[in-house]
Design a protein around this motif. Structure first.
Motif, PDB file in Angstrom:
ATOM      1  N   PRO A  11       0.859  -1.278  -0.056  1.00 53.78           N
ATOM      2  CA  PRO A  11      -0.275   0.029  -0.067  1.00 53.78           C
ATOM      3  C   PRO A  11       0.693   1.282   0.055  1.00 53.78           C
ATOM      4  O   PRO A  11       0.617   2.295  -0.746  1.00 53.78           O
ATOM      5  N   TYR A  23      -6.624   9.630  -6.391  1.00 55.14           N
ATOM      6  CA  TYR A  23      -7.925   9.166  -5.682  1.00 55.14           C
ATOM      7  C   TYR A  23      -8.540  10.101  -4.937  1.00 55.14           C
ATOM      8  O   TYR A  23      -9.853  10.270  -5.149  1.00 55.14           O
ATOM      9  N   GLN A  33     -16.978   7.158  -0.792  1.00 62.81           N
ATOM     10  CA  GLN A  33     -16.336   6.932   0.536  1.00 62.81           C
ATOM     11  C   GLN A  33     -17.099   7.733   1.583  1.00 62.81           C
ATOM     12  O   GLN A  33     -17.353   7.245   2.461  1.00 62.81           O
ATOM     13  N   CYS A  60      -7.016   5.682   7.112  1.00 64.86           N
ATOM     14  CA  CYS A  60      -7.800   7.010   6.821  1.00 64.86           C
ATOM     15  C   CYS A  60      -7.532   7.824   5.647  1.00 64.86           C
ATOM     16  O   CYS A  60      -8.191   8.360   5.129  1.00 64.86           O
ATOM     17  N   LEU A  64     -11.050  11.283   3.279  1.00 64.35           N
ATOM     18  CA  LEU A  64     -12.321  11.446   2.678  1.00 64.35           C
ATOM     19  C   LEU A  64     -13.331  10.885   3.725  1.00 64.35           C
ATOM     20  O   LEU A  64     -14.335  11.254   3.972  1.00 64.35           O
ATOM     21  N   SER A  65     -12.943   9.768   4.423  1.00 67.10           N
ATOM     22  CA  SER A  65     -13.759   9.152   5.414  1.00 67.10           C
ATOM     23  C   SER A  65     -13.839  10.180   6.663  1.00 67.10           C
ATOM     24  O   SER A  65     -15.019  10.162   7.256  1.00 67.10           O
ATOM     25  N   LEU A  79      -5.175   6.807  11.046  1.00 68.50           N
ATOM     26  CA  LEU A  79      -3.851   6.323  10.771  1.00 68.50           C
ATOM     27  C   LEU A  79      -3.562   5.666   9.411  1.00 68.50           C
ATOM     28  O   LEU A  79      -4.627   5.012   8.783  1.00 68.50           O
ATOM     29  N   SER A  82       0.435   5.239   4.157  1.00 65.58           N
ATOM     30  CA  SER A  82       1.024   6.049   2.818  1.00 65.58           C
ATOM     31  C   SER A  82       1.335   7.327   3.235  1.00 65.58           C
ATOM     32  O   SER A  82       0.232   8.133   3.719  1.00 65.58           O
ATOM     33  N   ASP A 102       1.277   1.446  10.655  1.00 63.93           N
ATOM     34  CA  ASP A 102       0.736   0.155   9.868  1.00 63.93           C
ATOM     35  C   ASP A 102      -0.253  -0.429  10.716  1.00 63.93           C
ATOM     36  O   ASP A 102      -0.002  -1.016  11.961  1.00 63.93           O
ATOM     37  N   GLY A 104      -1.134  -3.217  10.585  1.00 65.81           N
ATOM     38  CA  GLY A 104      -1.072  -4.644  11.002  1.00 65.81           C
ATOM     39  C   GLY A 104      -0.050  -4.804  12.194  1.00 65.81           C
ATOM     40  O   GLY A 104       0.237  -5.726  12.548  1.00 65.81           O
ATOM     41  N   SER A 121     -12.924   0.711   3.117  1.00 67.26           N
ATOM     42  CA  SER A 121     -11.973   0.344   1.957  1.00 67.26           C
ATOM     43  C   SER A 121     -10.715   0.149   2.439  1.00 67.26           C
ATOM     44  O   SER A 121      -9.821   0.450   1.424  1.00 67.26           O
ATOM     45  N   TRP A 125      -6.407  -4.863   2.296  1.00 72.33           N
ATOM     46  CA  TRP A 125      -4.982  -4.542   2.316  1.00 72.33           C
ATOM     47  C   TRP A 125      -4.119  -5.599   3.139  1.00 72.33           C
ATOM     48  O   TRP A 125      -2.884  -5.864   2.964  1.00 72.33           O
TER      49      TRP A 125
END
Ligand SMILES: C[S@@+](CC[C@H](N)C(=O)[O-])C[C@H]1O[C@@H](n2cnc3c(N)ncnc32)[C@H](O)[C@@H]1O
Lengths: 282, 122
Positions: A11, A23, A33, A60, A64-65, A79, A82, A102, A104, A121, A125
């Motif tokens: 990502p 985007y 979104q 995030c 947009l969200s 968070l 990218s 991240d 994850g 969305s 990932w």
């Protein structure tokens, strides 16, 4: 090239400066979104008392969200992995605080401080994690008891979705999947709705939106308090490992065996035969 | 980064047992005005680690918060104003967050803390 962006690059590389701008200037994406976030907020089912809450937006992006959260006066932390997406969020002067992080890797937040989490969305990932270190896990200990996380995602297939949901349930979340517009391939949207802590009236799974008003949902609950959702199913072809002609060598094998012993596995003793090349017998 | 966020962040490096509060190193800070909402402040108050907020606001040159706070103080408008200002209007733009246990430095650039961990820290 695969059509799903998660299959193309990690990502933080896929959402580079150009992609981040593309985007965020697409009016179609802005609209979608925004709508998804409104729906996620609805599913979060915050108390209807007009009090602004403290929310988390996982993945995030360019905000947009988050902007939809701000419209409802909520404060939020967003968070994203990218930097380019976050730079666009800065340009757009979003009201939430941003973290380069991240999802994850476990969230760097104190336990029990967040009134609700959304993710729009982004979770898919994680299913294609690139780091060799770990099976990716989304840790949600930062939620207060009874708080919800609503994660809208684009699962690659039903099996993947089922796996993520089962993992969430095993970890003590109550909830399940809400599928809006299940009969339309284009409008179909998946929301993983998780409630942390013991199930209560408010943790009953909300109804999905359908064309004909019919509902469909998947239900499950549990009592424990552990708030990790593991997410796996790597699909990106792994990089071929470089193998040098000579093979790994004795030293490597002995080290590996020692590691396995430390982990408690039973491993044959090291002898003069260890890692010796075998002749080709037929 | 507002002090609200600083108050919630905790180092999650592998093996760290108490990653809170992250020590704040400030090189540049700004103030941005926001509307005061008493309900939000009352809702968030129980989740705030007060001492960390007091120390962080002092590091940003705002010494007005009392050393101790309790819920009854939320009825005072004067208190709410100070709490609001410290929590939501002071921003760290450039600087760093430092893990209290390991000393690991998480840089803050353009107001965004970089909380990405190295693979061996996960
Ligand atoms: C399709 S965008 C959605 C952004 C935003 N939620 C929105 O609705 O516009 C997906 C975002 O997920 C982020 N993302 C992907 N993997 C991530 C990870 N492991 N940790 C944090 N963010 C991640 C990407 O960088 C990207 O900004």
């Amino acid at each position: 090239m695969p059509s799903r962006p998660e299959l193309r690059a990690p990502p933080e590389f896929f959402y580079n400066e150009e992609e981040a701008r593309k985007y965020t200037t697409s009016s179609r994406i802005i609209e979608i979104q925004g709508k998804l976030t409104e729906r996620a907020l609805e599913l979060l089912a915050l108390p209807d008392d007009g009090v602004p809450r403290f929310l988390l937006d996982i993945g995030c992006g360019s905000g947009l969200s988050g902007e939809t959260l701000s419209e409802k006066e909520h404060h939020w932390i967003g968070l994203d992995i990218s930097k380019s997406m976050l730079d666009v969020a800065l340009e757009r002067e979003v009201d939430g605080d941003l973290l380069l992080a991240d999802m994850g890797q476990g969230l760097a937040l104190r336990p029990g401080v967040i009134d609700g989490a959304i993710s729009i969305s982004a979770i898919q990932w994680l299913c294609n994690a690139d780091k060799s270190s770990n099976e990716p896990r989304l840790r949600l200990k930062c939620l207060t008891r009874g708080a919800r996380a609503v994660l809208q995602l684009y699962p690659e297939n039903e099996a993947q979705l089922e796996m993520i949901t089962a993992s969430a349930m095993r970890s003590g979340f109550a909830g399940g999947v809400v599928v809006d517009f299940p009969h339309s391939t284009r409008a179909k949207k998946y929301f993983l709705v998780l409630t942390c802590g013991p199930p209560s009236l408010s943790s009953a799974l909300p109804k999905a939106k359908t064309e004909d008003g019919e509902s469909c949902s998947d239900d499950s609950d549990s009592d424990e308090e552990n708030k990790t959702v593991s997410i796996s199913d790597r699909r990106r072809p792994r990089k071929k490992q470089k193998v040098n002609k000579k093979g790994k060598g004795r030293e490597w094998v002995v080290k590996k065996k020692e590691q396995m012993r430390k982990k408690g596995h039973s491993v044959p003793p090291d002898t003069k035969y260890t890692a010796r090349k075998r002749k080709a017998h037929f | 980064m507002r002090l609200l966020t600083h108050n919630m962040l905790s180092s999650n490096i592998k093996g760290v047992t108490n990653g809170f509060p992250l020590r704040l190193q400030v090189e540049k800070s700004v103030e941005k005005e926001v509307d005061l909402n008493p309900d939000f402040l009352k809702n968030i108050f129980p989740k705030i680690e007060w001492k960390a907020l007091v120390d962080a606001s002092r590091a940003l040159g705002y010494p007005e918060l009392p050393d101790e706070a309790e819920p009854s103080m939320l009825d005072s408008h004067d208190f709410l104003k100070k709490f609001h200002h410290a929590l939501l209007e002071l921003h760290v733009e450039e600087g760093a967050l430092i893990c209290p246990e390991t000393g690991r430095n998480f840089p803050i650039s353009k107001g965004i803390p970089n909380m990405l961990l190295h693979e061996d820290e996960v």
